[in-house]
Motif scaffolding. Structure first.
Motif, PDB file in Angstrom:
ATOM      1  N   ARG A 100      95.606   5.950  31.168  1.00  0.00           N
ATOM      2  CA  ARG A 100      96.597   6.734  31.904  1.00  0.00           C
ATOM      3  C   ARG A 100      96.331   8.211  31.660  1.00  0.00           C
ATOM      4  O   ARG A 100      96.195   8.645  30.526  1.00  0.00           O
ATOM      5  CB  ARG A 100      97.984   6.329  31.417  1.00  0.00           C
ATOM      6  N   LYS A 101      96.221   8.971  32.720  1.00  0.00           N
ATOM      7  CA  LYS A 101      95.966  10.404  32.652  1.00  0.00           C
ATOM      8  C   LYS A 101      97.278  11.151  32.862  1.00  0.00           C
ATOM      9  O   LYS A 101      97.954  10.960  33.869  1.00  0.00           O
ATOM     10  CB  LYS A 101      94.956  10.785  33.729  1.00  0.00           C
ATOM     11  N   SER A 109      94.580  17.959  31.049  1.00  0.00           N
ATOM     12  CA  SER A 109      95.229  16.649  31.074  1.00  0.00           C
ATOM     13  C   SER A 109      94.968  15.925  29.763  1.00  0.00           C
ATOM     14  O   SER A 109      94.044  16.246  29.027  1.00  0.00           O
ATOM     15  CB  SER A 109      94.684  15.804  32.219  1.00  0.00           C
ATOM     16  N   LEU A 111      94.239  12.070  28.383  1.00  0.00           N
ATOM     17  CA  LEU A 111      93.864  10.714  28.766  1.00  0.00           C
ATOM     18  C   LEU A 111      94.210   9.769  27.616  1.00  0.00           C
ATOM     19  O   LEU A 111      93.739   9.953  26.494  1.00  0.00           O
ATOM     20  CB  LEU A 111      92.373  10.622  29.083  1.00  0.00           C
TER      21      LEU A 111
END
Length: 122
Positions: A100-101, A109, A111
């Motif tokens: 899931r980013k 972001s 990760l």
């Protein structure tokens, strides 16, 4: 007269510590829904695997049951086709690996890779 040295944070130090703490709070608030979804997926895997009869349950029945649970829990990161279903020691084991980013700021972001399994709960 002796001069006593002062101790404590300066204004710049207070601003720096406050900014760092605010950044940590923002990251934490962005991670709460992601971690909550992971535990929802794990609960769904455990519920479906423990509620099924290992002798008669089919893969399609297990996938349908999982799909219904994630629909109710509003989980979008994993679908029923992502689930790996095996039998170990006479019981059903359902597992999934996904990433899931989480966007933080601008082009930065985070990760996160998750690995959930119904075998972990036993």
């Amino acid at each position: 007269m002796t001069r006593k040295s002062q101790s404590g944070l300066s204004l710049v130090g207070v601003l720096f510590v406050g900014g760092a703490m605010a950044a940590l709070v923002v990251v934490g608030l962005k991670l709460v829904p992601v971690v909550n979804e992971f535990y929802g997926i794990k609960r769904a895997l455990v519920a479906v695997a423990s509620g099924a009869n290992p002798q008669t349950a089919t893969v399609s029945e297990l996938r349908n049951a999982f799909s219904k649970r994630v629909t109710v829990d509003d989980i979008s990161s994993v679908t029923a086709s992502d689930i790996d279903i095996t039998k170990e020691n006479g019981r059903i084991v359902m597992s999934v690996e996904y990433a899931r980013k989480v966007p933080l700021v601008a082009n930065v972001s985070l990760l996160i890779e998750f690995n959930a399994s119904s075998a972990d709960a036993h």
